[in-house]
Design a protein around this motif. Structure first.
Motif, mmCIF file in Angstrom:
data_model
loop_
_atom_site.group_PDB
_atom_site.id
_atom_site.type_symbol
_atom_site.label_atom_id
_atom_site.label_comp_id
_atom_site.label_asym_id
_atom_site.label_seq_id
_atom_site.Cartn_x
_atom_site.Cartn_y
_atom_site.Cartn_z
ATOM 1 N N MET A 71 39.241 47.300 37.807
ATOM 2 C CA MET A 71 40.922 46.719 37.608
ATOM 3 C C MET A 71 40.961 45.756 36.265
ATOM 4 N N THR A 72 41.749 46.249 35.334
ATOM 5 C CA THR A 72 41.716 45.526 34.179
ATOM 6 C C THR A 72 42.988 44.705 33.833
ATOM 7 N N TYR A 73 44.052 45.109 34.529
ATOM 8 C CA TYR A 73 45.325 44.420 34.359
ATOM 9 C C TYR A 73 46.221 44.626 35.311
ATOM 10 N N LEU A 74 47.441 43.931 35.374
ATOM 11 C CA LEU A 74 48.498 44.382 36.205
ATOM 12 C C LEU A 74 49.844 44.370 35.518
ATOM 13 N N MET A 107 46.496 47.989 37.851
ATOM 14 C CA MET A 107 45.889 49.068 36.987
ATOM 15 C C MET A 107 44.233 49.198 36.916
ATOM 16 N N PHE A 108 43.798 50.258 37.258
ATOM 17 C CA PHE A 108 42.116 50.535 36.819
ATOM 18 C C PHE A 108 42.102 51.814 36.545
ATOM 19 N N PRO A 109 42.382 52.114 35.354
ATOM 20 C CA PRO A 109 42.474 53.371 34.674
ATOM 21 C C PRO A 109 41.565 54.486 35.174
ATOM 22 N N ASN A 110 41.822 55.594 35.593
ATOM 23 C CA ASN A 110 40.972 56.727 36.284
ATOM 24 C C ASN A 110 41.470 57.941 35.848
ATOM 25 N N LYS A 111 40.881 59.197 35.914
ATOM 26 C CA LYS A 111 41.175 60.358 35.617
ATOM 27 C C LYS A 111 42.249 60.873 36.742
ATOM 28 N N PHE A 112 42.446 60.063 37.774
ATOM 29 C CA PHE A 112 43.424 60.685 38.802
ATOM 30 C C PHE A 112 44.786 60.133 38.549
ATOM 31 N N ASN A 113 44.941 58.925 37.760
ATOM 32 C CA ASN A 113 46.111 58.237 37.436
ATOM 33 C C ASN A 113 46.483 57.803 38.902
ATOM 34 N N VAL A 114 45.702 57.213 39.510
ATOM 35 C CA VAL A 114 46.014 56.313 40.758
ATOM 36 C C VAL A 114 45.988 54.981 40.577
ATOM 37 N N TYR A 115 46.876 54.268 40.973
ATOM 38 C CA TYR A 115 47.001 52.664 41.207
ATOM 39 C C TYR A 115 47.394 52.136 42.467
ATOM 40 N N LEU A 137 43.941 37.495 41.845
ATOM 41 C CA LEU A 137 43.476 37.820 40.669
ATOM 42 C C LEU A 137 43.636 36.974 39.513
ATOM 43 N N LEU A 138 44.912 36.461 39.641
ATOM 44 C CA LEU A 138 45.194 35.428 38.405
ATOM 45 C C LEU A 138 44.997 33.837 38.742
ATOM 46 N N ARG A 139 44.353 33.424 40.018
ATOM 47 C CA ARG A 139 44.271 32.266 40.422
ATOM 48 C C ARG A 139 43.453 31.287 39.152
ATOM 49 N N ASN A 140 42.644 31.691 38.312
ATOM 50 C CA ASN A 140 42.104 31.027 37.448
ATOM 51 C C ASN A 140 42.984 30.578 36.266
ATOM 52 N N LEU A 141 44.266 31.308 36.133
ATOM 53 C CA LEU A 141 45.049 31.023 35.144
ATOM 54 C C LEU A 141 46.412 29.889 35.462
ATOM 55 N N PRO A 142 46.336 28.851 34.782
ATOM 56 C CA PRO A 142 47.051 27.771 35.133
ATOM 57 C C PRO A 142 48.770 27.925 35.207
ATOM 58 N N ASN A 143 49.061 28.961 34.466
ATOM 59 C CA ASN A 143 50.596 29.262 34.427
ATOM 60 C C ASN A 143 51.236 30.078 35.574
ATOM 61 N N TRP A 144 50.347 30.646 36.492
ATOM 62 C CA TRP A 144 50.802 31.573 37.422
ATOM 63 C C TRP A 144 50.892 30.756 38.928
ATOM 64 N N SER A 145 52.195 30.707 39.188
ATOM 65 C CA SER A 145 52.431 30.165 40.574
ATOM 66 C C SER A 145 53.084 31.103 41.123
ATOM 67 N N ARG A 146 53.348 31.372 42.377
ATOM 68 C CA ARG A 146 53.976 32.145 43.211
ATOM 69 C C ARG A 146 55.633 32.342 42.782
ATOM 70 N N GLU A 147 56.098 31.167 42.436
ATOM 71 C CA GLU A 147 57.532 31.134 41.950
ATOM 72 C C GLU A 147 57.529 31.447 40.406
ATOM 73 N N GLU A 148 56.512 31.401 39.634
ATOM 74 C CA GLU A 148 56.575 31.862 37.964
ATOM 75 C C GLU A 148 56.473 33.446 38.295
ATOM 76 N N MET A 149 55.573 33.907 39.241
ATOM 77 C CA MET A 149 55.540 35.352 39.311
ATOM 78 C C MET A 149 56.820 36.040 39.623
ATOM 79 N N GLN A 166 37.393 41.296 35.040
ATOM 80 C CA GLN A 166 37.729 42.824 35.740
ATOM 81 C C GLN A 166 37.144 42.711 37.127
ATOM 82 N N ILE A 167 37.583 43.512 37.847
ATOM 83 C CA ILE A 167 37.097 43.486 39.289
ATOM 84 C C ILE A 167 36.820 44.895 39.912
ATOM 85 N N PRO A 168 35.801 45.041 40.361
ATOM 86 C CA PRO A 168 35.597 46.679 40.854
ATOM 87 C C PRO A 168 36.297 46.872 42.253
#
Length: 594
Positions: A394-397, A478-486, A520-532, A549-551
């Motif tokens: 997984m590389t992004y959301l 998103m974890f891009p794959n040939k099945f287009n599954v996320y 997944l974003l816990r180490n980024l300071p600007n993301w609280s539940r309210e901001e999300m 990235q996370i497997p």
């Protein structure tokens, strides 16, 4: 003794002197000397054999074995196979390379003697059943026979011994390479039996691994280290041993058919239910085995059983629970065997942090090392739109995502709905387009003759806008794959309360999207539940790269062991078990390609 000897000499060499007393004495002496001569001859013969063996064992026999091995391998290039007795050599590509690297000299024989490494290999292959594999797939009977022939027969000619030792060496090498391959990446290649199963099979240089194991005399430990290292695999092996023992003891009784059983009921079926649950450890052995009353302890045992089998946990024995109770022990053994194989298809390193999804259990776990830090329910593909099995990163959301509706869903779902309800597209906030990029043009729904449409005539594409009705909810992962599954959120939260959750079109809906995103974003300071929540409700699509990235491992396990030791079984919702079972039961393993 001297006169006797002179008489013999006289008689033998100087003519016929007839002396009957002397002749009788000479006969006795002759018998003694004949025995002495025979003994000397035997000792000479043994000495010659010893001298010959020493000469052969000094190098000639190994040279002869190497020549025999070379001839067998070179002839296989013409025959395209090596057959030893009725045993087919399977490592048809790796085995020749192993011998070419060592000048065709035997790996398991030295100076005409079978090395201890061979005994180690034979011993560990005989334990292959503990891994859920079959010892007979690795020539064990033929190897045993050849070893016995060499070690117990003293009448083998040198030429025959060379042939047998060459055959033995080839079979031992093949056994190591094939067994090692099966331990590290499975006996069956999943892609050959299921195109929806794509795994990154472990790769290893088994030729070098074998060379090192022979040099270091570490055959057993080397093979053990090729098996999956995860605790889940080890626990499932223990479960296999336990359920095989239960099966060998007769398994468990079938609970008779009848009305739903629940707390407070009494009857003749209840002692059978008690016995059934006691055998698998769901009910304590001391709990009134002959009681006909469905009491509190029995209700608790039923709930434990239901929890292990993914059933509705209500403590009563209805149709589904009764069916699970009456699955025979040998079928449970089979399920365990199949899922040990599935473990072998996984990478040996799942990742220090990883997401593990079990389709058959409708569950997602986020793991850090061996600790599960987040668990949630999921919804997976329908039986005719099955969620595939694969691993990726997984590389992004995406927050407040659009949903570009796949063509198959457009033709199979949307068009039929539009024919029934012309307002469907507007109600679902779906837009219609023709063309892409700068050539994209939005098409009004009312301009389309929906009644005349068919999948082949539909040259548009559909997009559902962000909002409360969007099928992806507020977040997709998103974890891009040939099945287009996320992974994605969903507006249909009520479906998570169902015990069977095969409702999607292949992608995976998750119960707690905000919890996963915040993790997944816990180490980024600007993301609280309210901001999300604010970003999700903004109605504008926003991509957020993950700081790390996370497997992600999308799996299909119908049997596993939970950390508390409970052996879990699940329904084979996609009928994948039967296909794998047939492949595993094939007489011969698949050829090794490297």
């Amino acid at each position: 003794m001297g006169s006797g000897a002179s008489r013999i000499s006289r008689k033998l060499y100087f003519g016929p002197v007839i002396d009957w007393d002397v002749m009788l004495f000479d006969k006795i002496i002759m018998k003694k000397y004949t025995l002495i001569i025979m003994l000397i001859s035997v000792l000479f013969f043994l000495g010659a054999i010893s001298t010959f063996s020493f000469d052969i064992n000094g190098g000639k026999i190994d040279n002869a074995i190497a020549e025999q091995i070379r001839n067998r391998i070179e002839s296989s290039a013409i025959l395209e196979t090596i057959i030893i007795g009725d045993e087919l050599v399977y490592a048809s590509m790796a085995l020749p390379v192993f011998y070419e690297r060592r000048g065709y000299y035997p790996g398991w024989i030295d100076s005409g003697m079978i090395l201890q490494q061979a005994d180690s290999l034979i011993g560990i292959i005989k334990l292959a059943g503990a891994e859920g594999l079959r010892p007979n797939d690795y020539h064990v009977a033929k190897i045993d026979s050849l070893v016995s022939t060499v070690r117990r027969s003293f009448r083998l000619s040198e030429a025959k011994k060379v042939i047998i030792l060459a055959d033995l060496d080839l079979l031992l090498t093949d056994a190591f390479l094939i067994y090692g391959s099966h331990l590290i990446s499975g006996k069956v290649n999943p892609v050959t039996i299921d195109p929806e199963w794509f795994t990154n099979l472990c790769e290893a240089d088994l030729i070098s691994i074998l060379d090192n194991a022979l040099t270091e005399n570490s055959i057993s430990s080397t093979l053990r280290n090729l098996a999956p290292p995860q605790a889940g695999y080890t626990l499932l092996k223990k479960a296999l041993r336990r359920y095989r023992a239960l099966d060998s003891q007769g398994g468990w009784p079938a609970v008779p058919e009848g009305p739903t059983l629940k707390k407070g009921d009494a009857g003749e079926r209840i002692p059978v239910l008690r016995q059934r649950l006691t055998i698998t450890g769901d009910l304590a052995e001391y709990s009134a085995p002959d009681s006909i009353l469905f009491d509190d302890s029995l209700e608790a045992a039923v709930k434990r059983f239901q929890n292990r089998h993914g059933l509705d946990i209500d403590g009563s024995v209805g149709k589904s629970t009764l069916a699970a109770l009456n699955v025979p022990a040998n079928q449970r053994v089979r399920q365990i065997l199949l899922n040990l194989e599935r473990w072998r298809w996984l990478p040996q390193d799942l990742g220090k942090r990883h997401i593990l999804i079990n389709i058959a259990n409708y569950e997602l776990d986020v793991n850090e090392d061996t600790v599960t830090v987040l668990t949630m329910r999921i919804i997976v593909g329908k039986t005719y739109r099955r969620t595939p099995v694969f691993s990726d990163k997984m590389t992004y959301l995406v927050l407040s995502p659009y949903w570009n509706i796949p063509a198959n869903i457009t033709s199979q779902d949307v068009i039929p709905m539009m024919k029934k309800n012309p307002e469907y597209i507007k109600e679902q906030n779906i837009k219609i387009f023709r063309g892409y990029g700068s050539e994209r043009v939005e098409i009004r729904p009312e301009s389309i003759d929906w009644a005349a449409l068919s999948p082949k005539k539909f040259d548009f594409w559909l997009r559902q806008e962000p909002g409360p009705k969007n099928a992806l909810g507020g977040i997709k992962f998103m974890f891009p794959n040939k099945f287009n599954v996320y992974l994605h959120d969903t507006p249909d939260k009520n479906l998570f309360s169902k015990s069977s959750r095969g409702f999607s079109s292949g992608c995976i809906r998750i119960e707690k999207p905000f919890d996963l995103a915040l993790y997944l974003l816990r180490n980024l300071p600007n993301w609280s539940r309210e901001e999300m929540i604010k970003a999700v409700n903004a109605g504008a699509e926003r991509t957020v790269p993950l700081p790390e990235q996370i497997p992600v491992h999308v799996l299909y396990w119908t049997a596993w062991v939970s950390p508390d030791g409970g052996v879990n079984f699940r329904e084979d919702i996609y009928n994948r078990d039967s296909v794998l079972s047939a492949a595993l039961n094939e007489e011969h393993p698949e050829p090794l390609e490297n």
